[in-house]
Design a protein around this motif. Structure first.
Motif, short mmCIF file in Angstrom:
data_model
loop_
_atom_site.label_atom_id
_atom_site.label_comp_id
_atom_site.label_asym_id
_atom_site.label_seq_id
_atom_site.Cartn_x
_atom_site.Cartn_y
_atom_site.Cartn_z
N ILE A 53 0.84 -1.19 0.00
CA ILE A 53 0.00 0.00 0.00
C ILE A 53 0.88 1.25 0.00
O ILE A 53 2.02 1.22 0.45
CB ILE A 53 -0.94 0.04 1.21
N VAL A 54 0.31 2.31 -0.52
CA VAL A 54 0.89 3.65 -0.42
C VAL A 54 -0.11 4.51 0.33
O VAL A 54 -1.27 4.63 -0.10
CB VAL A 54 1.17 4.27 -1.81
N ILE A 55 0.30 5.07 1.45
CA ILE A 55 -0.59 5.91 2.26
C ILE A 55 -0.28 7.37 2.00
O ILE A 55 0.87 7.82 2.15
CB ILE A 55 -0.44 5.58 3.75
N LEU A 56 -1.31 8.11 1.60
CA LEU A 56 -1.18 9.52 1.26
C LEU A 56 -1.97 10.37 2.25
O LEU A 56 -3.06 9.98 2.68
CB LEU A 56 -1.70 9.76 -0.16
N SER A 57 -1.42 11.51 2.59
CA SER A 57 -2.08 12.41 3.55
C SER A 57 -1.41 13.77 3.43
O SER A 57 -0.73 14.05 2.45
CB SER A 57 -1.96 11.86 4.97
N ASP A 58 -1.58 14.60 4.45
CA ASP A 58 -0.87 15.87 4.47
C ASP A 58 0.57 15.69 4.97
O ASP A 58 1.30 16.65 5.14
CB ASP A 58 -1.62 16.90 5.31
N GLN A 59 0.95 14.43 5.21
CA GLN A 59 2.33 14.09 5.54
C GLN A 59 2.99 13.47 4.30
O GLN A 59 2.35 13.27 3.28
CB GLN A 59 2.36 13.09 6.71
N LYS A 60 4.27 13.18 4.39
CA LYS A 60 4.94 12.51 3.29
C LYS A 60 4.36 11.11 3.10
O LYS A 60 3.98 10.45 4.07
CB LYS A 60 6.44 12.40 3.56
N PRO A 61 4.29 10.63 1.86
CA PRO A 61 3.75 9.28 1.62
C PRO A 61 4.52 8.19 2.36
O PRO A 61 5.71 8.33 2.65
CB PRO A 61 3.89 9.12 0.11
N ILE A 62 3.81 7.12 2.66
CA ILE A 62 4.37 5.94 3.33
C ILE A 62 4.10 4.72 2.45
O ILE A 62 2.99 4.56 1.93
CB ILE A 62 3.73 5.73 4.71
N VAL A 63 5.11 3.87 2.27
CA VAL A 63 4.95 2.66 1.47
C VAL A 63 5.24 1.44 2.34
O VAL A 63 6.30 1.36 2.98
CB VAL A 63 5.89 2.65 0.25
N LEU A 64 4.30 0.50 2.37
CA LEU A 64 4.50 -0.79 3.03
C LEU A 64 4.36 -1.88 1.98
O LEU A 64 3.40 -1.88 1.21
CB LEU A 64 3.46 -1.01 4.14
N CYS A 65 5.31 -2.81 1.95
CA CYS A 65 5.33 -3.83 0.90
C CYS A 65 5.70 -5.19 1.49
O CYS A 65 6.59 -5.28 2.36
CB CYS A 65 6.33 -3.43 -0.18
N ALA A 66 5.02 -6.25 1.05
CA ALA A 66 5.31 -7.62 1.47
C ALA A 66 5.50 -8.49 0.23
O ALA A 66 4.65 -8.50 -0.65
CB ALA A 66 4.17 -8.17 2.33
N VAL A 67 6.62 -9.20 0.18
CA VAL A 67 7.00 -9.95 -1.02
C VAL A 67 7.09 -11.44 -0.70
O VAL A 67 7.63 -11.83 0.34
CB VAL A 67 8.36 -9.46 -1.57
N ASP A 68 6.61 -12.28 -1.61
CA ASP A 68 6.66 -13.74 -1.44
C ASP A 68 8.04 -14.29 -1.79
O ASP A 68 8.19 -15.21 -2.62
CB ASP A 68 5.62 -14.41 -2.35
#
Length: 460
Positions: free
Chosen positions: A66-81
């Motif tokens: 996911i990429v989380i967007l807001s009035d803050q800098k974006p955040i990316v969380l990723c899970a790989v098999d």
């Protein structure tokens, strides 16, 4: 038309547009949006996976996040098999995803689920292997680079298609008869039995589960009554049987995929917790029929956790990201000369030489004082904790106690895979596989350093 009137009209029009933009901006102030991505990460037949050359694909692998967007800098969380992403592999993953999301690298967290018929990704290790004539034997650089590029492109698309988040949901359920502690201690306090991912040893099977975290946690993001994405957190080595080159996302990925289908395609992402000393060995004999059995048990818990979900409204005011870079103390058994001797030994197996390259890469990173990122994302009363390596479950259970009742800590381990196993201080005096030889790249003092960092990122 009089020029002065025309200019005045243009001025008023521009003012109204600016005012409208300002009002719109104020309306969405505090709003969270989320974009979701899912990219194929399946290696081709003939490409090296963890313990063999891929000879077939039983189940496809994926990189989800996911990429989380807001009035803050974006955040990316990723899970790989994959089995592990480490050192310069982690650097490249995080840098490219950060660039794609227009954020900073410290706000990107990339994990693996640690399937043993999955892919290895480490450009540092591959450079070392090439020096000893072993290039391409364990890591497929062109393939992993292609996947990274595809995931970065998917992050960009996810941002374009991001949806508003109005609510966060949380639920949890116990998983029945899957996880068990790998380290069975004898009367002298030393490891007497190692309970591997599969076991036919009666003593290992009849011994108690030991210390585990039985709870599967489910975190969901919603746009009103519509679920956007579900993230589950469960803690165990996800192995049923492996090592022949039959690529699979294993029982944890099978359960995840089944739940996604049951929810009519609502994206489901799973993160593996601190599973360094946790496996399915008590309940798994390594036979082919056990894989779907274990998958079904996890799937049942995923459904129960989903069914128990309670939603609450959330805005960006209740969201925060904390991270700290730490230097993990290098294990005293990680000696460059010894590792290079093992790498040069033509009589050693490929696995033994790879392991030496793996720890030589970690040695070099340690000598360069390369920091490991520890981070947390707070979403209201839910905390998503991101930690490195094959961490022992004790760290996860201790982290949960750092937040008061009514708040929940969900731990995702297997981020920076370079250090390998990370035990507790006492574990290094108890013997056993995980803290012996060179599979653990850190010293017993790691507990104090890591525990302090976890506490730091879990404070408001």
């Amino acid at each position: 038309m009089n020029i002065s009137i025309k200019n005045e009209t243009m001025y008023k029009t521009g003012f109204l547009v600016a005012l409208l933009f300002s009002i719109t901006h104020l309306t969405i102030a505090g709003q969270i949006r989320v974009g979701v991505f899912n990219v194929d990460a399946t290696p081709p037949v003939g490409s090296p996976v963890a313990y063999a050359i891929a000879r077939s694909v039983t189940d496809p692998l994926s990189a989800r996040g996911i990429v989380i967007l807001s009035d803050q800098k974006p955040i990316v969380l990723c899970a790989v098999d994959w089995i592990g992403i480490s050192n310069e592999g982690q650097d490249v993953w995080r840098k490219q995803l950060a660039q794609a999301a227009n954020t900073t690298i410290d706000r990107v967290s990339v994990h693996v689920l640690h399937q043993h018929d999955g892919v290895r990704c480490d450009f540092t290790i591959e450079k070392i292997l090439e020096q000893y004539g072993l290039g391409g034997t364990s890591i497929d650089n062109p393939f992993v680079s292609k996947v990274i590029n595809n995931v970065a492109a998917a992050v960009t698309e996810a941002i374009k298609n991001a949806q508003p988040v109005t609510h966060i949901g949380f639920g949890q359920a116990k998983v029945d008869s899957v996880a068990s502690n790998r380290r069975i201690l004898g009367p002298d306090g030393k490891v007497a039995i190692i309970r591997w991912s599969s076991s036919k040893d009666p003593a290992a099977i009849t011994a108690p589960e030991g210390l585990i975290d039985p709870w599967l946690k489910s975190v969901s993001l919603w746009n009103g009554d519509k679920p956007i994405v579900v993230m589950s957190y469960y803690t165990t080595h996800p192995q049923s049987y492996y090592g022949k080159g039959d690529v699979t996302c294993e029982f944890i990925g099978i359960a995840r995929n089944a739940r996604e289908k049951s929810l009519n395609g609502v994206p489901h992402i799973n993160f593996n917790g601190a599973s360094g000393n946790i496996s399915a060995g008590k309940y798994n004999d390594g036979s082919v029929p056990m894989r779907p059995v274990l998958a079904a048990r996890v799937e049942i818990a995923m459904k129960k956790a989903w069914d128990s979900t309670k939603k609450r409204r959330i805005t960006s005011d209740e969201m925060s990201w904390k991270n700290v870079g730490i230097i993990l103390p290098l294990g005293k058994n990680i000696i460059e000369e010894d590792l290079r001797k093992r790498l040069s030994d033509q009589k050693a197996t490929l696995s033994e030489r790879y392991r030496a390259a793996e720890k030589l890469a970690w040695y070099q990173r340690s000598m360069d004082k390369t920091a490991v990122n520890i981070s947390s994302l707070r979403l209201g009363k839910v905390w998503l904790l991101n930690v490195p390596g094959e961490l022992f479950v004790e760290y996860q259970l201790a982290a949960q106690k750092l937040r008061p009742s009514g708040e929940y800590v969900c731990t995702a381990a297997y981020e920076e895979y370079g250090p390998g196993y990370i035990g507790t201080k006492i574990a290094y005096s108890q013997g056993g596989y995980e803290t012996g030889d060179i599979v653990s790249g850190v010293a017993p003092e790691v507990e104090e350093v890591l525990a302090k960092a976890i506490e730091q990122v879990l404070k408001r």
